[in-house]
Design an enzyme around this catalytic site. Structure first.
Site, short mmCIF file in Angstrom:
data_model
loop_
_atom_site.label_atom_id
_atom_site.label_comp_id
_atom_site.label_asym_id
_atom_site.label_seq_id
_atom_site.Cartn_x
_atom_site.Cartn_y
_atom_site.Cartn_z
N SER B 119 0.81 -1.21 0.00
CA SER B 119 0.00 0.00 0.00
C SER B 119 0.85 1.26 0.00
O SER B 119 0.34 2.35 -0.22
CB SER B 119 -0.94 0.01 1.21
OG SER B 119 -0.21 0.22 2.38
N LYS B 157 0.39 5.22 6.76
CA LYS B 157 -0.13 6.16 5.76
C LYS B 157 0.53 7.52 5.92
O LYS B 157 1.14 7.82 6.94
CB LYS B 157 -1.65 6.35 5.95
CG LYS B 157 -2.49 5.12 5.67
CD LYS B 157 -2.82 5.01 4.21
CE LYS B 157 -3.78 3.87 3.89
NZ LYS B 157 -3.81 2.75 4.81
#
Lengths: 198, 198
Positions: B119, B157
């Site tokens: 990711s 993230k």
DNA sequence: AGCCTAGAGAACAAAGGGAGAACGGGCAAG
DNA sequence: CTTGCCCGTTCTCCCTTTGTTCTCTAGGCT
């Protein structure tokens, strides 16, 4: 360098994989992994490896861990310079050293280069990253190499030998693979580790 | 470097987990957690750990808490587990330590996570990479954070505070940014370094 | 044959790992 | 204060794992 029998190299290779992350394996575990049935036989190999110059680590006597005598857990390697796609390695005016954890180090002589540019960005190597390079003159297909083309341009690319030609793949869609006659390309080292600071 | 037996590493790992969140456990609690039936046996291990260089904390004599004598935390950092986008951090069965060069370390308490999944691949963090995380509860815009959403899902993230909302950007075109009310997101740490082995 | 290398397997000592009993100090309820 | 409980500590007795050393066997080689 050391010359080891096939079995010995196999053992060392296995230990090297384990070494990094997991607990040092016992002799029995190494036996199972290599298909041996006798600890005694393995132990003989281990002694041979020690005789060849390797050092047994792990003070408690348990667990099998071998390393090169000079391998401190965190040894410093010289930073030779910056490498940018398509230019000679730009030497650094003043020698720097960087601490490199042992698991990121290669087997033989290694050094560090700082990457300049984004030609390998699709493979997770960004501008400013450090790569740990093991000095080697041959590479296997798929390895990330520092290659010298026509004795002039050092570059960081993925290596592929295709017949008598060498294909150097950058990892950025914006650049195209390059194809050279094999004798124009000289492998200088193989990337074995990478580090980045935020 | 510390070399511990398996059980010892397991105990130390358990203590480290507790350390962060809850009160120091008693010997009996540790026994129950590890499936031991005798305090005596555990205590023997604790002594072994102390002999290996760890220091017993908690002056009151109650509760079990071990830490490094704080001369040593220079070298290695604990690997707390793997982190995959959208799942709780998967703890590692057995405590591991990784040598992390000082330039990759944060200022305060730090630890290492192994990244699972792609990711963050557009930012040069690939499956299997190690990230060095500095424990911190606040982040600035643009920093790479380990964030806990709804006390459930830990994720890696890029952080952005947008008014009363927090936007978490993955770095892979295949995933979409996520937007949460600020009170649903808890920052656990900030990525300060990254390492990869080939 | 002799010599060499790998490997198997037995035997042993040391260390790891565990159970349980017992002692003693602190602490709170009675 | 006494009593009981919790908890860290120490001790003894036990089994298992693991490193080490040994001898023995099966092949390959000159």
């Amino acid at each position: 360098m050391l010359d080891l029998s096939r079995r010995q190299a196999e053992i060392l290779g296995f230990l090297r994989e384990r070494d990094a992350t997991e607990h040092a394996p016992t002799l029995d575990e190494v036996c199972a992994a290599l298909g041996l049935r006798s600890r005694g036989s393995l132990h003989k190999h281990v002694r041979a490896l020690q005789a060849a110059g390797l050092v047994r680590a792990g003070a408690n006597g348990r667990g099998l861990q071998l390393c090169y005598p000079d391998a401190d857990p965190e040894e410093t390697l010289p930073v030779l310079g910056r490498i940018a796609a398509g230019q000679p390695i730009e030497a650094i005016d003043q020698q720097q050293y960087l601490a490199v954890p042992s698991i990121l180090r290669g087997r033989g002589q290694s050094y560090v280069l700082q990457v300049e540019g984004d030609s390998m960005s699709d493979e997770g190597i960004l501008d400013g990253d450090w790569v740990v390079v093991e000095h080697r003159e041959t590479a296997r297909n798929g390895e990330l190499v520092v290659a010298l083309v026509d004795d002039e341009n050092a570059t960081l690319k993925r290596f592929q030998l295709d017949g008598a030609e060498v294909v150097l793949h950058p990892a950025n869609a914006a650049y195209a693979p390059q194809r050279y006659a094999a004798d124009r390309v000289q492998v200088q080292g193989v990337v074995v580790g990478q580090m980045r600071r935020y």
